[in-house]
Motif scaffolding. Structure first.
Motif, short mmCIF file in Angstrom:
data_model
loop_
_atom_site.label_atom_id
_atom_site.label_comp_id
_atom_site.label_asym_id
_atom_site.label_seq_id
_atom_site.Cartn_x
_atom_site.Cartn_y
_atom_site.Cartn_z
N GLU A 15 -1.47 15.31 0.99
CA GLU A 15 -0.86 16.61 1.31
C GLU A 15 0.67 16.54 1.36
O GLU A 15 1.30 16.90 2.34
CB GLU A 15 -1.42 17.13 2.64
N GLN A 16 1.27 16.07 0.28
CA GLN A 16 2.72 16.01 0.14
C GLN A 16 3.40 15.12 1.18
O GLN A 16 4.61 15.21 1.42
CB GLN A 16 3.35 17.41 0.19
N LYS A 17 2.64 14.25 1.81
CA LYS A 17 3.18 13.23 2.70
C LYS A 17 2.67 11.88 2.23
O LYS A 17 1.54 11.76 1.78
CB LYS A 17 2.73 13.47 4.15
N SER A 18 3.51 10.88 2.32
CA SER A 18 3.10 9.55 1.90
C SER A 18 3.47 8.53 2.97
O SER A 18 4.34 8.78 3.82
CB SER A 18 3.78 9.17 0.57
N GLU A 19 2.79 7.39 2.92
CA GLU A 19 3.13 6.26 3.76
C GLU A 19 3.18 5.00 2.90
O GLU A 19 2.32 4.79 2.04
CB GLU A 19 2.08 6.05 4.86
N ILE A 20 4.21 4.20 3.13
CA ILE A 20 4.33 2.90 2.48
C ILE A 20 4.00 1.83 3.52
O ILE A 20 4.59 1.82 4.61
CB ILE A 20 5.75 2.69 1.91
N TRP A 21 3.06 0.97 3.19
CA TRP A 21 2.65 -0.12 4.08
C TRP A 21 3.05 -1.44 3.44
O TRP A 21 2.67 -1.73 2.30
CB TRP A 21 1.13 -0.12 4.28
N ILE A 22 3.80 -2.27 4.16
CA ILE A 22 4.10 -3.62 3.69
C ILE A 22 3.68 -4.63 4.75
O ILE A 22 3.90 -4.40 5.95
CB ILE A 22 5.59 -3.80 3.33
N ALA A 23 3.07 -5.70 4.31
CA ALA A 23 2.63 -6.75 5.23
C ALA A 23 3.84 -7.60 5.65
O ALA A 23 4.63 -8.02 4.80
CB ALA A 23 1.58 -7.63 4.56
N ILE A 24 3.98 -7.83 6.94
CA ILE A 24 5.16 -8.53 7.46
C ILE A 24 4.74 -9.60 8.47
O ILE A 24 3.60 -9.63 8.94
CB ILE A 24 6.16 -7.55 8.13
N LYS A 25 5.69 -10.44 8.82
CA LYS A 25 5.53 -11.40 9.90
C LYS A 25 6.89 -11.63 10.53
O LYS A 25 7.94 -11.37 9.90
CB LYS A 25 4.94 -12.70 9.39
N LYS A 26 6.90 -12.11 11.76
CA LYS A 26 8.16 -12.41 12.43
C LYS A 26 8.90 -13.53 11.73
O LYS A 26 8.28 -14.49 11.26
CB LYS A 26 7.89 -12.80 13.89
N LYS A 27 10.21 -13.42 11.62
CA LYS A 27 11.01 -14.48 11.02
C LYS A 27 10.94 -15.73 11.89
O LYS A 27 10.84 -15.65 13.10
CB LYS A 27 12.47 -14.03 10.87
N GLY A 28 11.09 -16.87 11.16
CA GLY A 28 11.09 -18.14 11.87
C GLY A 28 9.74 -18.55 12.13
O GLY A 28 9.08 -19.18 12.60
N ILE A 82 0.84 -1.20 0.00
CA ILE A 82 0.00 0.00 0.00
C ILE A 82 0.87 1.25 0.00
O ILE A 82 1.84 1.35 0.75
CB ILE A 82 -0.93 0.03 1.23
N LEU A 83 0.50 2.19 -0.84
CA LEU A 83 1.07 3.53 -0.81
C LEU A 83 -0.07 4.50 -0.59
O LEU A 83 -1.02 4.55 -1.39
CB LEU A 83 1.80 3.85 -2.12
N ALA A 84 -0.02 5.24 0.52
CA ALA A 84 -1.05 6.23 0.83
C ALA A 84 -0.46 7.62 0.66
O ALA A 84 0.65 7.89 1.13
CB ALA A 84 -1.55 6.04 2.26
N SER A 85 -1.19 8.50 -0.01
CA SER A 85 -0.66 9.81 -0.33
C SER A 85 -1.66 10.89 0.08
O SER A 85 -2.84 10.83 -0.29
CB SER A 85 -0.37 9.91 -1.84
#
Length: 279
Positions: free
Chosen positions: A266-279, A261-264
């Motif tokens: 007012e000249q600010k953005s956020e990148i969202w990536i789905a993650i999980k703990k290793k192992g 996900i990229l949210a945009s």
């Protein structure tokens, strides 16, 4: 992580003349097949299937320089079902047929084997947070996208133009959940053996409102790494690369199957990536 990715590349290199099972390749990198495919594509800029194809065609060109070798033998050696299929792939890559490639002075292409290395760059801060978010809904315009040789069809500019300014403003007004503003979501990423990648691209907003005007995407409960970026969606390409090549290898997390996900706003953005703990 970089050592494990290079072990996977070594395995590929040792098996270019036989069937390469990407599940087994991913095991060498100690991750899932999805995780490996997505990570390789984001770090290298090409799909893993395309990388294997280019390496095989590079070696095939060298083999064809041998005096008495037959084109059909080379085709079979590198996994092609027929000389015609091999010839088409060879010509698309090298620009000449395998028969012409046998001529001593013929120019051909070489695609060197790849390796991953950790590069220490300037000390740019990366502002992020880890958030567990319950399921939410996105509404917007959906595109079916293909990526071949790093080229998107449709292009992102065409997708934005297709949504149009008036609908972007309308979507922004119904945004009532996080991430706020207009969101650009890539989901259902997959790769074919021919090296073509496909995914669905949504341009829309997170909202609880009901609508029949737009497509709806339900996003399940996931753990997210959220990165704060200065600039709008056009200016963040370098940040994607830094997240996957710098932050992810040194973190205690790995990719989970989920949207990007990229949210945009007012000249600010956020990148969202789905993650999980290793192992």
């Amino acid at each position: 992580m970089l050592k494990e990715m290079n072990e996977a590349l070594n395995y590929i290199e040792e098996n270019l003349e036989s069937h390469i099972d990407l599940v087994e390749v991913a095991k060498k990198a100690y991750c899932s097949e999805y995780h490996f495919k997505r990570l390789f594509s984001l770090l290298s800029g090409i799909t893993i299937a395309e990388y294997i194809r280019r390496r095989r065609l590079t070696l095939a060109a060298l083999d064809l320089k041998e005096q008495h070798v037959k084109v059909i033998d080379i085709a079979i050696k590198y996994g092609y079902q027929s000389p015609d299929a091999f010839s088409r792939a060879f010509q698309n890559f090298h620009g000449v047929t395998p028969t012409l490639a046998k001529q001593p002075e013929q120019n051909l292409k070489a695609y060197p084997r790849m390796s991953f290395q950790l590069t220490i760059r300037g000390g740019f801060e990366m502002n992020y947070r880890i958030v567990k978010k319950e399921s939410f809904q996105v509404v917007g315009v959906k595109y079916a996208v293909e990526m071949v040789n790093e080229i998107l069809s449709p292009t992102y500019e065409d997708m934005i133009a297709g949504v149009g300014e008036s609908r972007l403003k309308e979507l922004a007004t119904i945004s009532n959940g996080e991430p706020h503003g207009i969101v650009h979501i890539s989901v259902n990423y997959s790769e074919s053996v021919e090296g073509k990648a496909t995914f669905e691209q949504y341009i829309g907003a997170v909202t609880t409102e009901k609508t029949e005007t737009y497509e709806t995407l339900a996003i399940p409960s996931l753990l997210w790494a959220i990165f704060e970026i200065d600039g709008d969606w056009i200016q963040v390409e370098e940040h994607w690369q830094r997240i996957y090549s710098e932050w992810l290898p040194l973190s205690s997390y790995e990719l989970a199957e989920g949207p990007e996900i990229l949210a945009s706003k007012e000249q600010k953005s956020e990148i969202w990536i789905a993650i999980k703990k290793k192992g």
